[in-house]
Write a protein that holds these residues in place. Sequence first.
Motif, mmCIF file in Angstrom:
data_model
loop_
_atom_site.group_PDB
_atom_site.id
_atom_site.type_symbol
_atom_site.label_atom_id
_atom_site.label_comp_id
_atom_site.label_asym_id
_atom_site.label_seq_id
_atom_site.Cartn_x
_atom_site.Cartn_y
_atom_site.Cartn_z
ATOM 1 N N CYS A 124 0.839 -1.195 0.000
ATOM 2 C CA CYS A 124 0.000 0.000 0.000
ATOM 3 C C CYS A 124 0.877 1.249 0.000
ATOM 4 O O CYS A 124 2.074 1.193 0.261
ATOM 5 C CB CYS A 124 -0.930 -0.009 1.213
ATOM 6 S SG CYS A 124 -2.135 -1.361 1.195
ATOM 7 N N ASP A 125 0.269 2.388 -0.273
ATOM 8 C CA ASP A 125 1.030 3.620 -0.470
ATOM 9 C C ASP A 125 1.337 4.359 0.825
ATOM 10 O O ASP A 125 2.421 4.915 0.985
ATOM 11 C CB ASP A 125 0.270 4.536 -1.438
ATOM 12 C CG ASP A 125 0.020 3.842 -2.760
ATOM 13 O OD1 ASP A 125 1.002 3.564 -3.467
ATOM 14 O OD2 ASP A 125 -1.140 3.526 -3.070
ATOM 15 N N VAL A 126 0.397 4.404 1.730
ATOM 16 C CA VAL A 126 0.613 5.007 3.043
ATOM 17 C C VAL A 126 0.155 3.992 4.083
ATOM 18 O O VAL A 126 -1.016 3.623 4.117
ATOM 19 C CB VAL A 126 -0.164 6.323 3.212
ATOM 20 C CG1 VAL A 126 0.034 6.875 4.625
ATOM 21 C CG2 VAL A 126 0.281 7.351 2.179
ATOM 22 N N VAL A 127 1.080 3.520 4.901
ATOM 23 C CA VAL A 127 0.773 2.486 5.891
ATOM 24 C C VAL A 127 0.878 3.085 7.280
ATOM 25 O O VAL A 127 1.924 3.611 7.661
ATOM 26 C CB VAL A 127 1.733 1.283 5.758
ATOM 27 C CG1 VAL A 127 1.308 0.170 6.716
ATOM 28 C CG2 VAL A 127 1.772 0.775 4.323
ATOM 29 N N GLY A 182 11.478 2.941 8.813
ATOM 30 C CA GLY A 182 10.999 3.316 7.495
ATOM 31 C C GLY A 182 10.268 2.231 6.734
ATOM 32 O O GLY A 182 10.021 2.370 5.535
ATOM 33 N N LEU A 183 9.913 1.156 7.412
ATOM 34 C CA LEU A 183 9.150 0.099 6.747
ATOM 35 C C LEU A 183 7.729 0.573 6.453
ATOM 36 O O LEU A 183 7.138 0.196 5.438
ATOM 37 C CB LEU A 183 9.125 -1.155 7.631
ATOM 38 C CG LEU A 183 8.461 -2.392 7.026
ATOM 39 C CD1 LEU A 183 9.293 -2.942 5.863
ATOM 40 C CD2 LEU A 183 8.265 -3.484 8.085
ATOM 41 N N ILE A 184 7.171 1.388 7.348
ATOM 42 C CA ILE A 184 5.843 1.969 7.170
ATOM 43 C C ILE A 184 5.936 3.471 7.409
ATOM 44 O O ILE A 184 6.959 3.972 7.894
ATOM 45 C CB ILE A 184 4.803 1.341 8.113
ATOM 46 C CG1 ILE A 184 5.169 1.627 9.573
ATOM 47 C CG2 ILE A 184 4.704 -0.173 7.878
ATOM 48 C CD1 ILE A 184 4.112 1.183 10.575
ATOM 49 N N ALA A 185 4.837 4.170 7.106
ATOM 50 C CA ALA A 185 4.868 5.636 7.212
ATOM 51 C C ALA A 185 4.780 6.116 8.650
ATOM 52 O O ALA A 185 5.575 6.951 9.087
ATOM 53 C CB ALA A 185 3.735 6.236 6.387
ATOM 54 N N GLU A 186 3.793 5.602 9.404
ATOM 55 C CA GLU A 186 3.567 6.116 10.752
ATOM 56 C C GLU A 186 2.988 5.030 11.640
ATOM 57 O O GLU A 186 2.404 4.054 11.165
ATOM 58 C CB GLU A 186 2.622 7.319 10.712
ATOM 59 C CG GLU A 186 3.109 8.452 9.824
ATOM 60 C CD GLU A 186 2.291 9.711 9.964
ATOM 61 O OE1 GLU A 186 2.342 10.335 11.044
ATOM 62 O OE2 GLU A 186 1.616 10.082 8.989
ATOM 63 N N ALA A 187 3.137 5.223 12.964
ATOM 64 C CA ALA A 187 2.562 4.300 13.942
ATOM 65 C C ALA A 187 2.167 5.082 15.178
ATOM 66 O O ALA A 187 2.691 6.161 15.447
ATOM 67 C CB ALA A 187 3.554 3.197 14.309
ATOM 68 N N LEU A 196 -5.097 9.595 11.733
ATOM 69 C CA LEU A 196 -4.203 9.762 10.597
ATOM 70 C C LEU A 196 -4.760 9.098 9.342
ATOM 71 O O LEU A 196 -4.612 9.626 8.225
ATOM 72 C CB LEU A 196 -2.828 9.183 10.926
ATOM 73 C CG LEU A 196 -2.016 9.942 11.977
ATOM 74 C CD1 LEU A 196 -0.741 9.179 12.315
ATOM 75 C CD2 LEU A 196 -1.680 11.346 11.495
ATOM 76 N N THR A 197 -5.388 7.940 9.516
ATOM 77 C CA THR A 197 -5.997 7.267 8.371
ATOM 78 C C THR A 197 -7.033 8.159 7.703
ATOM 79 O O THR A 197 -7.057 8.305 6.468
ATOM 80 C CB THR A 197 -6.646 5.942 8.805
ATOM 81 O OG1 THR A 197 -5.646 5.061 9.328
ATOM 82 C CG2 THR A 197 -7.341 5.254 7.633
ATOM 83 N N GLU A 198 -7.884 8.765 8.504
ATOM 84 C CA GLU A 198 -8.926 9.634 7.953
ATOM 85 C C GLU A 198 -8.334 10.897 7.340
ATOM 86 O O GLU A 198 -8.821 11.389 6.316
ATOM 87 C CB GLU A 198 -9.945 9.985 9.036
ATOM 88 C CG GLU A 198 -10.765 8.790 9.498
ATOM 89 C CD GLU A 198 -11.384 8.035 8.330
ATOM 90 O OE1 GLU A 198 -12.110 8.666 7.526
ATOM 91 O OE2 GLU A 198 -11.126 6.820 8.197
#
Length: 265
Positions: A124-127, A182-187, A196-198
Amino acid sequence: MSRYSGYERLLIQQDGKILRITLNLPEKRNIVGGPMSLELIRAVQTASSDDSVAVIVLTGAGDSFSAGGDIVGMQTKIDDPSLFYKGVIHSRQLVFGMLDCPKPIVCRVNGHAIGLGATIALLCDVVIANEDAKIGDPHVRMGLVAGDGGALIWPQLIGYARARKYLLGGDLITGKLAAEIGLIAEAGPMDVVDRLTEEWAKKFAEGATQSIAGTKITINLPLRQAAQAALDVGMAYEGLSNITKDHQEAVSAFIEKRKPSFTGE
């Protein structure tokens, strides 16, 4: 009839320009083999050509994003390797379908994302992940080659040194660490993940969709080229590992709830 009706393992809802896809098999931790893979392929392909959709939000029902493959069901592929080959075709369609989809995909990793489940998230593009969720590709711990996408996407995101560490060891990491490397965008905690998803979904829905699509396609071009070069080879090696004694031992140990004893055969 809506083009997004008739799905049994996905919950699909359209909210304006936002298409929300939920892996909906919580009682089995949203395993993605077989029918769910086919439904996800179909949903992404449909959304790709749907002008009413600007962004896809992908998540999982219940406490897990996806546990990946069906370990108990792996025995059937050992007994009949032709079933593994059919699964390879589906995995290939899924990887290329997600890379080729012009709509940005925001992944809300609400819980553990393991194996193919992790690969789907990372394509996916933003995780954005729950900081306590476990993310990893433990194929080698099941006596399998990480050939269905893990060996493709992990090195592209975090480099070969770290990818070797996690893929060859099969270890899981937290969403927090995944964001740090850097494996995903944010946590963050789930309330932050939801917010953040919304925010990302709204940003894409209200953005210049053609510009976003073209940028995504351009970014993904090297990934697509890498997939063309390596994915078929990786899945062929995974097919060979499917018929090894070590894989049988891993499946048997899982079913019998014991530690596997590998022999290298």
